[in-house]
Enzyme design. Structure first.
Site, PDB file in Angstrom:
ATOM      1  N   PHE A 114       0.846  -1.183   0.000  1.00  0.00           N
ATOM      2  CA  PHE A 114       0.000   0.000   0.000  1.00  0.00           C
ATOM      3  C   PHE A 114       0.878   1.228   0.000  1.00  0.00           C
ATOM      4  CE2 PHE A 114      -4.365   1.376   0.579  1.00  0.00           C
ATOM      5  CZ  PHE A 114      -5.036   0.247   0.169  1.00  0.00           C
ATOM      6  N   GLN A 234      -7.274  15.269   3.418  1.00  0.00           N
ATOM      7  CA  GLN A 234      -6.665  14.454   2.373  1.00  0.00           C
ATOM      8  C   GLN A 234      -7.549  14.313   1.133  1.00  0.00           C
ATOM      9  OE1 GLN A 234      -6.065   9.965   2.890  1.00  0.00           O
ATOM     10  NE2 GLN A 234      -3.990  10.755   2.766  1.00  0.00           N
ATOM     11  N   HIS A 236      -7.819  11.971  -2.074  1.00  0.00           N
ATOM     12  CA  HIS A 236      -7.321  10.684  -2.566  1.00  0.00           C
ATOM     13  C   HIS A 236      -7.122  10.788  -4.071  1.00  0.00           C
ATOM     14  CE1 HIS A 236      -7.067   6.453  -3.487  1.00  0.00           C
ATOM     15  NE2 HIS A 236      -7.044   6.165  -2.202  1.00  0.00           N
ATOM     16  N   LEU A 246     -14.519   6.024  -4.752  1.00  0.00           N
ATOM     17  CA  LEU A 246     -13.114   5.699  -4.631  1.00  0.00           C
ATOM     18  C   LEU A 246     -12.735   4.413  -5.351  1.00  0.00           C
ATOM     19  CD1 LEU A 246     -10.796   6.986  -2.963  1.00  0.00           C
ATOM     20  CD2 LEU A 246     -10.993   4.962  -1.543  1.00  0.00           C
ATOM     21  N   GLU A 249      -6.529   2.406  -3.238  1.00  0.00           N
ATOM     22  CA  GLU A 249      -5.110   2.298  -3.478  1.00  0.00           C
ATOM     23  C   GLU A 249      -4.694   0.848  -3.678  1.00  0.00           C
ATOM     24  OE1 GLU A 249      -3.391   5.368  -1.141  1.00  0.00           O
ATOM     25  OE2 GLU A 249      -1.812   3.977  -0.555  1.00  0.00           O
ATOM     26  N   ARG A 280      -0.443   9.637  -0.632  1.00  0.00           N
ATOM     27  CA  ARG A 280      -1.553  10.188  -1.416  1.00  0.00           C
ATOM     28  C   ARG A 280      -1.413  11.662  -1.737  1.00  0.00           C
ATOM     29  NH1 ARG A 280      -6.184   7.033   2.006  1.00  0.00           N
ATOM     30  NH2 ARG A 280      -5.777   5.034   1.024  1.00  0.00           N
ATOM     31  N   HIS A 346     -11.395  13.006   0.738  1.00  0.00           N
ATOM     32  CA  HIS A 346     -11.379  11.652   1.274  1.00  0.00           C
ATOM     33  C   HIS A 346     -11.322  11.533   2.791  1.00  0.00           C
ATOM     34  CE1 HIS A 346     -10.834   7.395   1.127  1.00  0.00           C
ATOM     35  NE2 HIS A 346      -9.655   7.437   1.710  1.00  0.00           N
ATOM     36  N   GLU A 377     -12.131   8.901  12.788  1.00  0.00           N
ATOM     37  CA  GLU A 377     -11.863  10.051  11.927  1.00  0.00           C
ATOM     38  C   GLU A 377     -12.242  11.363  12.596  1.00  0.00           C
ATOM     39  OE1 GLU A 377     -13.025   9.437   7.886  1.00  0.00           O
ATOM     40  OE2 GLU A 377     -12.712  11.544   7.361  1.00  0.00           O
ATOM     41  N   ARG A 388      -2.442  11.172   5.895  1.00  0.00           N
ATOM     42  CA  ARG A 388      -2.597   9.810   6.376  1.00  0.00           C
ATOM     43  C   ARG A 388      -2.162   8.819   5.302  1.00  0.00           C
ATOM     44  NH1 ARG A 388      -6.483   5.860   5.627  1.00  0.00           N
ATOM     45  NH2 ARG A 388      -8.037   7.186   4.645  1.00  0.00           N
ATOM     46  N   LEU A 394      -8.095   2.581   9.383  1.00  0.00           N
ATOM     47  CA  LEU A 394      -8.749   1.458  10.057  1.00  0.00           C
ATOM     48  C   LEU A 394      -7.952   1.046  11.299  1.00  0.00           C
ATOM     49  CD1 LEU A 394     -10.078  -0.734   7.086  1.00  0.00           C
ATOM     50  CD2 LEU A 394     -11.260   0.994   8.412  1.00  0.00           C
TER      51      LEU A 394
HETATM   52  C1  LIG Z   1     -14.169   5.090   0.087  1.00  0.00           C
HETATM   53  C2  LIG Z   1     -13.275   5.031   1.265  1.00  0.00           C
HETATM   54  C3  LIG Z   1     -12.323   4.035   1.359  1.00  0.00           C
HETATM   55  C4  LIG Z   1     -11.492   3.962   2.462  1.00  0.00           C
HETATM   56  N1  LIG Z   1     -10.569   2.973   2.506  1.00  0.00           N
HETATM   57  C5  LIG Z   1      -9.789   2.863   3.592  1.00  0.00           C
HETATM   58  C6  LIG Z   1      -8.836   1.815   3.695  1.00  0.00           C
HETATM   59  O1  LIG Z   1      -8.710   0.992   2.803  1.00  0.00           O
HETATM   60  N2  LIG Z   1      -8.094   1.722   4.787  1.00  0.00           N
HETATM   61  C7  LIG Z   1      -8.225   2.611   5.812  1.00  0.00           C
HETATM   62  O2  LIG Z   1      -7.518   2.428   6.778  1.00  0.00           O
HETATM   63  N3  LIG Z   1      -9.117   3.612   5.745  1.00  0.00           N
HETATM   64  C8  LIG Z   1      -9.897   3.766   4.672  1.00  0.00           C
HETATM   65  N4  LIG Z   1     -10.804   4.790   4.601  1.00  0.00           N
HETATM   66  C9  LIG Z   1     -10.991   5.690   5.740  1.00  0.00           C
HETATM   67  C10 LIG Z   1     -11.850   5.051   6.807  1.00  0.00           C
HETATM   68  O3  LIG Z   1     -12.785   4.189   6.235  1.00  0.00           O
HETATM   69  C11 LIG Z   1     -12.635   6.050   7.644  1.00  0.00           C
HETATM   70  O4  LIG Z   1     -11.815   7.056   8.047  1.00  0.00           O
HETATM   71  C12 LIG Z   1     -13.167   5.370   8.876  1.00  0.00           C
HETATM   72  O5  LIG Z   1     -13.964   4.282   8.504  1.00  0.00           O
HETATM   73  C13 LIG Z   1     -13.954   6.271   9.776  1.00  0.00           C
HETATM   74  O6  LIG Z   1     -14.542   5.464  10.800  1.00  0.00           O
HETATM   75  P1  LIG Z   1     -15.254   6.061  12.058  1.00  0.00           P
HETATM   76  O7  LIG Z   1     -15.558   4.914  12.959  1.00  0.00           O
HETATM   77  O8  LIG Z   1     -14.439   7.141  12.598  1.00  0.00           O
HETATM   78  O9  LIG Z   1     -16.571   6.695  11.515  1.00  0.00           O
HETATM   79  P2  LIG Z   1     -17.713   6.186  10.525  1.00  0.00           P
HETATM   80  O10 LIG Z   1     -17.511   4.798  10.082  1.00  0.00           O
HETATM   81  O11 LIG Z   1     -17.867   7.241   9.500  1.00  0.00           O
HETATM   82  O12 LIG Z   1     -18.976   6.148  11.436  1.00  0.00           O
HETATM   83  C14 LIG Z   1     -19.598   7.308  11.892  1.00  0.00           C
HETATM   84  C15 LIG Z   1     -20.726   6.888  12.775  1.00  0.00           C
HETATM   85  O13 LIG Z   1     -21.198   8.004  13.486  1.00  0.00           O
HETATM   86  C16 LIG Z   1     -22.581   8.105  13.364  1.00  0.00           C
HETATM   87  N5  LIG Z   1     -22.939   9.508  13.452  1.00  0.00           N
HETATM   88  C17 LIG Z   1     -22.398  10.553  12.802  1.00  0.00           C
HETATM   89  N6  LIG Z   1     -22.991  11.678  13.168  1.00  0.00           N
HETATM   90  C18 LIG Z   1     -23.944  11.358  14.063  1.00  0.00           C
HETATM   91  C19 LIG Z   1     -24.911  12.081  14.791  1.00  0.00           C
HETATM   92  N7  LIG Z   1     -25.029  13.404  14.708  1.00  0.00           N
HETATM   93  N8  LIG Z   1     -25.740  11.411  15.619  1.00  0.00           N
HETATM   94  C20 LIG Z   1     -25.667  10.067  15.737  1.00  0.00           C
HETATM   95  N9  LIG Z   1     -24.766   9.341  15.076  1.00  0.00           N
HETATM   96  C21 LIG Z   1     -23.916   9.975  14.245  1.00  0.00           C
HETATM   97  C22 LIG Z   1     -22.896   7.482  12.037  1.00  0.00           C
HETATM   98  O14 LIG Z   1     -24.214   7.026  12.041  1.00  0.00           O
HETATM   99  C23 LIG Z   1     -21.908   6.345  12.010  1.00  0.00           C
HETATM  100  O15 LIG Z   1     -22.414   5.235  12.696  1.00  0.00           O
HETATM  101  C24 LIG Z   1     -11.625   4.899   3.490  1.00  0.00           C
HETATM  102  C25 LIG Z   1     -12.582   5.894   3.399  1.00  0.00           C
HETATM  103  C26 LIG Z   1     -13.378   5.980   2.286  1.00  0.00           C
HETATM  104  C27 LIG Z   1     -14.349   7.101   2.174  1.00  0.00           C
END
Ligand SMILES: Cc1cc2nc3c(=O)[nH]c(=O)nc-3n(C[C@H](O)[C@H](O)[C@H](O)COP(=O)(O)OP(=O)(O)OC[C@H]3O[C@@H](n4cnc5c(N)ncnc54)[C@H](O)[C@@H]3O)c2cc1C
Ligand code: HEM
Ligand code: SF4
Ligand code: F3S
Ligand code: FES
Lengths: 578, 136, 126, 236
Positions: A114, A234, A236, A246, A249, A280, A346, A377, A388, A394
């Protein structure tokens, strides 16, 4: 309704669920505005990094080095050490919970290359990303959700959190609207955790879900908590042209290459060692340079991602989803045709500042706000610094989500419920009732669209003083217009127009902090590239920005926080070359 | 390759009435293909229906094979078909009370028909009524 | 309405033909029961089957039974042949073809006597 | 492209029963149907209600009946539907509002088959081993995004909403055939019951509806065979 729990976790993505898993025996509520399995973590494709060394020699310290260097030395190094060391155990924990990783011939977790991940402090690419086809995030989210079912976690699905409750400098709960009924509920807790993800919807071309509206960041920000390094956003390099979806990568990890209109694999010219697997920020900037030099396809603002030489088997088996996206959204067959791509918004490196136990810290002196946690995030422990690395998010979720959970488990044993502030729901009720009452005639969709255009144009891969100033003025105007947003839908039940309008308010505030940070930081570092200050300036800018909310977009107060270093010569800032 | 990981136990088949019912559909179905299609062929193609008379039946039933054959056809078709009806009721009748009522009726009908058919087949006397003797 | 695919129509037909054949069976057991009342009663009852109207019903029964049998085999193949599910559409086409191909000659024999077509079976063409 | 959208609407606060509403929108052929819904919501009628999140077919929010078939609005392109499209909520679920259906029962069914890894022996220090072939054995089921399109397309579910439905069985399959799992017998016992796997009449609407291309019926049939024969978790 009034609910009382030991812990309230907002967000059911990877970070929130990982924390919930650590709290067996405590009473825990997980609030999410979408069903847990719809969280944005499910969109992550490529993988999750950990120096398991299943495929070739690897060490957490190499991983740490890549993380620090990839983040252009804005990374807090002790946090990066925690991240990369604990990644290994966290991956095994996920495997034990059932995550179906791809396997090596001898039955161990398979790993692939990666961007930015190298062996022996930058010598060449290394296989570090553990993956499950190209739906690692989906598998992670499913596995975590399944584990929470096993542990009988209490979910409040389709609840939109509107406010964080603080009393005497301590977090004591949240207020949320049940989307299905429109009712407002108070959740009283000893500890509150935000895991609400990013705000990628501030841009039009984005890989982010509609739900990524910066809710958590803005709610904290409104309550006086600063946002750290928001200028570090960032882009992407490989989003599907015009759509932004997306193409992971992983496509380049498996050997895909970027192609300009002259048929040249141009990354070889820019980055001789890592080529297409450079970090990136660099690849995105190289694409933009190609476009500026007139080497975009058809003279337009996109280039090709070429997978053809990988062969049908690798494409179908290791990148099935990506292949599907290209076919579905572009009508392009990646086995025989190159795929049009352009940089897409991204990931937020910045966010709510936290320490390595995921406790929210509210000033440059690292003072924690008791009972308030953040991970994923939405948070900024600053393991990603200015950029990043792929697959490092993840890991961030699982390592710091886990740490948040463990720390909260301890915290709730030692403390009792702080009393709620008087009239805890008044702010939220007013927020909703002003929305309903407004007759200003403005539309949230139009404002959002104007914001996205402005951000795409002026707060993108490259920025400068003039553009940022204009963006700030625009934002000021949009925030003013926002006060006159009028709803067509006056219903209480499942009023998604109301939800979208509230979310837009969050998005505007995250954008405000982003622009302020970008204006202040007069240097180029990682994802933040100022054409008027094209060089990194360690003497003045080896520090984090902290943005505190003011009355209007122009009134943001900035403070600064030093970057934390470890005492080891390999991690001393150097020029970033690959 | 199978890694001797020590996991993945043999699954033991899970029995139960519904499993049996499903299986019975298939087994009786296969038997019915032959029983029913030959039956139809004999009565509609090899001889015309108009020739099916008391006399013809009597001629056939001098050979106990045909009694057994028809009894099997009757039993299997009845059980297969009425089980089908039970399933259909189970699918569409949501109220527990109605379901029970209808299914008891179905069960009773099955039993009555089974008795009626079986008694006919056993007690039918062939003496003095032989010959095709087409009607009309 | 849901726009299903061949699998849905095949199931609907299977269900309808199954119930139809069952209804016929229930009638048939009653008329067989007439045997208990002696040759006269039985022959009077059974003679109904020779009438044109009942012949048409018999035809429906035969068509239904043929379809139900062939499709029953298709279902059994889907259930027990690991690759069966993948070929369900093709098998449905085969079932329909077989049903029609075997139904036509049967129909000829059943309706023949009404129109005086030569059938060559016992009492055929009479 | 000019598209006429016929949408089934229902607001429990105002309407006694659902009605049809029509909108005309100007869209690009490669836009998604979800973009068309957004266009309506954002520029014509803010009360139009539907779920969506990821916008590219991986979160499972926007399963609905599009021209009579369950599809994800974000995976259907305008060029593939032509000038006219009919959009309705999925069958088999209570409608909450417009295109939004109540998924609570769906998730309860999912939970009923213990959708998590069950192991009885102690955890090794590193990963549990699993060969690539063993991993491939249950790969299809791992693609499920719990969108509910299959369950909402199944006539057995329409008739009997208590039935667990295809999505549940797909997810049971994912664990039953995982060589690391030790709860298979439990799940088979649950699925062998009255509202278990036998209500599947191999109708195949589910497989046609699945936006992830999971051969749903094939997986269900494998589970049926596992119940009848017992058998190993090895490759069939
Ligand atoms: C297309 C794509 C591909 C990616 N690929 C990778 C990868 O290969 N490897 C990697 O390491 N990272 C990757 N990332 C980044 C990574 O997926 C995200 O940064 C990460 O999943 C964020 O997780 P999180 O748990 O912080 O939030 P999220 O998974 O975004 O979850 C947010 C949660 O908060 C809740 N929420 C939000 N606001 C409120 C509110 N006001 N009230 C109640 N609930 C709320 C939502 O319902 C949800 O359940 C990728 C991102 C994208 C967009
Ligand atoms: C001739 C050979 C036959 C075969 C191969 C056959 C096969 C089958 C099979 C496999 C099923 C199960 C369907 C399912 O579970 O989805 C079935 C159902 C059924 N069969 Fe038959 N059958 C035959 C004859 C008959 C006869 C003679 C009758 C009437 C008495 C009959 C009536 C039914 C009914 C009512 C059902 C239930 C329909 C449903 O559940 O949808 N079948 N048949
Ligand atoms: S099996 Fe397919 S259609 Fe069914 S819920 Fe899963 S993804 Fe959706
Ligand atoms: S549509 Fe239904 S009946 Fe079975 S094959 Fe699919 S679950
Ligand atoms: S919006 Fe996520 S699947 Fe369509």
């Amino acid at each position: 309704m009034y609910y009382k729990f030991d812990v309230v976790i907002v967000g059911a993505g990877g970070a929130g669920l990982m924390a919930a898993m650590q709290l067996e025996g405590a009473s825990v509520a997980v609030l999410t505005k979408v069903y847990p399995t719809r969280s944005h973590t499910g969109a992550a494709q490529g993988g999750v990094a950990a120096a398991l060394g299943n495929q070739e020699e690897d060490h957490w310290k190499w991983h740490m080095y890549d993380t620090v260097k990839g983040g252009d030395y804005l990374v807090d190094q002790p946090a990066a050490e925690v991240l990369t060391r604990e990644a290994i155990d966290a991956i095994y924990e996920l495997e034990h919970r059932g995550l179906p990783f791809n396997r090596t011939a001898d039955g161990r977790i398979d790993q692939r290359r990666f961007g930015g991940h190298t062996r022996n402090f930058g010598e060449g690419p290394v296989r570090r990303s553990c993956y499950a086809a190209d739906r690692t995030g989906h598998m992670l989210l499913q596995t975590m959700y399944q584990s929470s079912i096993k542990n009988q976690v209490r979910f409040f699905n389709e609840y939109l959190v509107l406010d964080l409750l603080l009393n005497n400098g301590q977090a004591c709960g949240v207020v949320a609207m049940e989307i299905r009924t429109g009712e407002i509920h108070t959740f009283h807790a000893k500890a509150v955790m935000f895991a609400t993800g990013g705000y990628g919807r501030a841009w039009r071309i984005t890989s982010n879900a509609f739900a990524c509206m910066g809710d958590g960041m803005a709610i904290a920000y409104r309550r006086g908590i600063p946002l750290e390094d928001m200028e570090m956003y960032q882009f992407h390099p490989t989003g599907i042209y015009k759509v932004g979806v997306l193409l992971s990568e992983a496509a380049r990890g498996e050997g895909g290459k970027l192609l300009n209109n002259e048929g040249e694999y141009f990354m070889e010219r820019y980055m001789p060692t890592l080529k297409d697997l450079a970090p990136r920020d660099i690849v995105s900037r190289c694409i933009l340079q190609e476009v500026h030099a007139g080497r975009g396809i058809d003279g337009k603002d996109y280039v090709y991602l070429d997978l053809r030489h990988l062969g049908a088997k690798v494409i179908e088996e290791k990148l099935p989803d990506i292949t599907d996206f290209a076919r579905n959204y572009l009508g392009v067959e990646p086995i025989t045709e190159p795929v049009p791509i352009q940089p897409t918004a991204h990931y937020a490196m910045g966010g709510i500042p936290t320490d390595i136990d995921a406790r929210v810290v509210i000033d440059p002196q690292w003072t924690p706000l008791p009972g308030f946690y953040a991970a994923g995030e939405v948070a900024c422990v600053s393991v990603h610094g200015a950029n990043r690395l792929g697959t490092n998010s993840l890991v961030d979720l699982i390592v710091f989500g886990r740490r948040a959970g463990k720390h909260m488990a301890k915290f709730i044993k030692e403390s009792s419920h702080a009393p709620l502030p008087p009239e805890p729901e008044s702010y939220s009720r007013e927020l909703v009732s002003t929305m309903f009452a407004s007759t200003g005639g403005e539309s949230a969709a139009r404002i959002r669209s104007a914001l996205q255009n402005e951000m795409d144009e002026k707060v993108f891969v490259e920025r400068d003083e003039k553009g940022l100033q204009e963006a700030l003025d625009t934002l000021d105007r949009l925030q003013d217009t926002y006060t006159r947003v009028q709803l067509q839908d006056k219903g209480k039940k499942f009023n998604t127009e109301l939800v979208e309008a509230i979310e837009l308010g969050f998005l505007l505030e995250c954008s405000e902090a982003t622009i302020h940070g970008a204006l202040a930081r007069q240097e180029s570092r990682g994802a933040h590239y100022r054409t008027d200050y094209p060089h990194r300036d360690d003497a003045n800018w080896l520090k984090h920005t902290l943005a505190y909310k003011g009355a209007k977009a122009h009134d943001v107060r900035l403070d600064f926080k030093d970057v934390q270093m470890v005492d080891d010569p390999v991690f001393v800032p150097k020029e970033r070359k690959y | 390759m199978r890694i001797p990981s020590g996991y993945g136990p043999r699954l033991s088949g899970a029995g139960g009435f519904e499993t049996f019912s499903w299986y019975f559909f298939r087994i009786s179905g296969v038997a019915l293909i032959f029983l029913a299609l030959i039956h139809i062929f004999l009565n509609h193609v090899a001889t015309d229906v108009s020739c099916t008379s008391y006399q013809l039946v009597a001629m056939r039933y001098t050979n106990p094979f045909w009694r057994l054959y028809d009894w099997l056809l009757l039993t299997l078709a009845l059980l297969h078909g009425m089980n089908g009806l039970r399933v259909v009721i189970d699918d569409y009748v949501r109220s527990r009370g109605w379901q029970l009522t209808l299914q008891s009726v179905a069960g009773l009908v099955t039993l009555t028909y089974f008795m009626l058919g079986t008694i006919t087949l056993i007690t039918f006397q062939t003496a003095g009524a032989l010959g095709p003797g087409c009607l009309r | 309405m849901y726009r299903g695919q061949s699998g849905m129509w095949s199931w609907l037909l299977h269900r309808i033909t199954g119930l139809g054949v069952l209804l016929f069976l229930l009638i048939h057991v009653v008329d067989i029961g007439l045997l208990n009342f002696g040759s006269k009663v039985y022959n009077e009852g059974i003679s109904l089957f020779g009438t044109a109207a009942v012949r048409v019903l018999s035809m429906a029964l035969i068509g239904g039974l043929l379809y139900h049998s062939f499709n029953g085999v298709r279902i059994i193949l889907i259930d027990f042949w690991p690759k069966g599910a993948r070929y369900q559409g093709v098998m449905f086409a085969i079932v329909m073809a077989l049903t029609i191909v075997s139904f036509l000659p049967m129909a000829y024999f059943v309706m023949g006597p009404v129109f005086g077509w030569p059938t060559g079976n016992l009492r055929g063409g009479a | 492209m000019n598209v006429l959208m016929r949408i089934r609407r229902f607001d429990p606060d105002k309407d006694n029963k659902p009605y049809w509403d029509e909108f005309r929108v100007e869209m690009d052929p490669i836009d998604r149907l979800l973009d068309a819904l957004n266009t309506v919501k954002w520029t014509m009628d803010g009360t139009l209600t539907y779920r969506r999140s990821c916008a590219h077919g991986v979160c499972g929010s926007d399963a609905m009946r599009i021209n009579g078939r369950n599809r994800l609005a974000c995976k259907v392109l305008i060029r593939d539907i032509g000038n006219k499209v009919t959009i309705e909520p999925m069958l088999g679920y209570p409608v909450l509002r417009d295109l939004v259906v109540d998924m609570d029962a769906f998730f309860d069914k999912y939970k009923s088959i213990k959708p998590y890894l069950i192991t009885t022996d102690s955890e090794p220090g590193t990963e549990r081993l699993q060969s690539p072939e063993e991993r491939a054995r249950y790969d299809e089921g791992t693609k499920c995004i719990l969108c509910g399109a299959c369950t909402g397309s199944c006539p057995s579910v329409w008739g009997n909403p208590d039935w667990v439905g295809p999505a549940t069985i797909v997810n049971a399959h994912r664990f039953i055939f995982d060589s690391r799992d030790q709860g298979g017998a439990d799940r088979l016992a649950i699925l062998g019951q009255r509202n278990g796997v036998w209500r599947c009449r191999t109708i195949f609407n589910c497989a046609d509806a699945c936006p992830r291309g999971i051969p749903v019926t094939e997986l269900i049939e494998q589970v049926k065979r596992a119940i009848v024969y017992g058998g190993d978790t090895k490759v069939e």
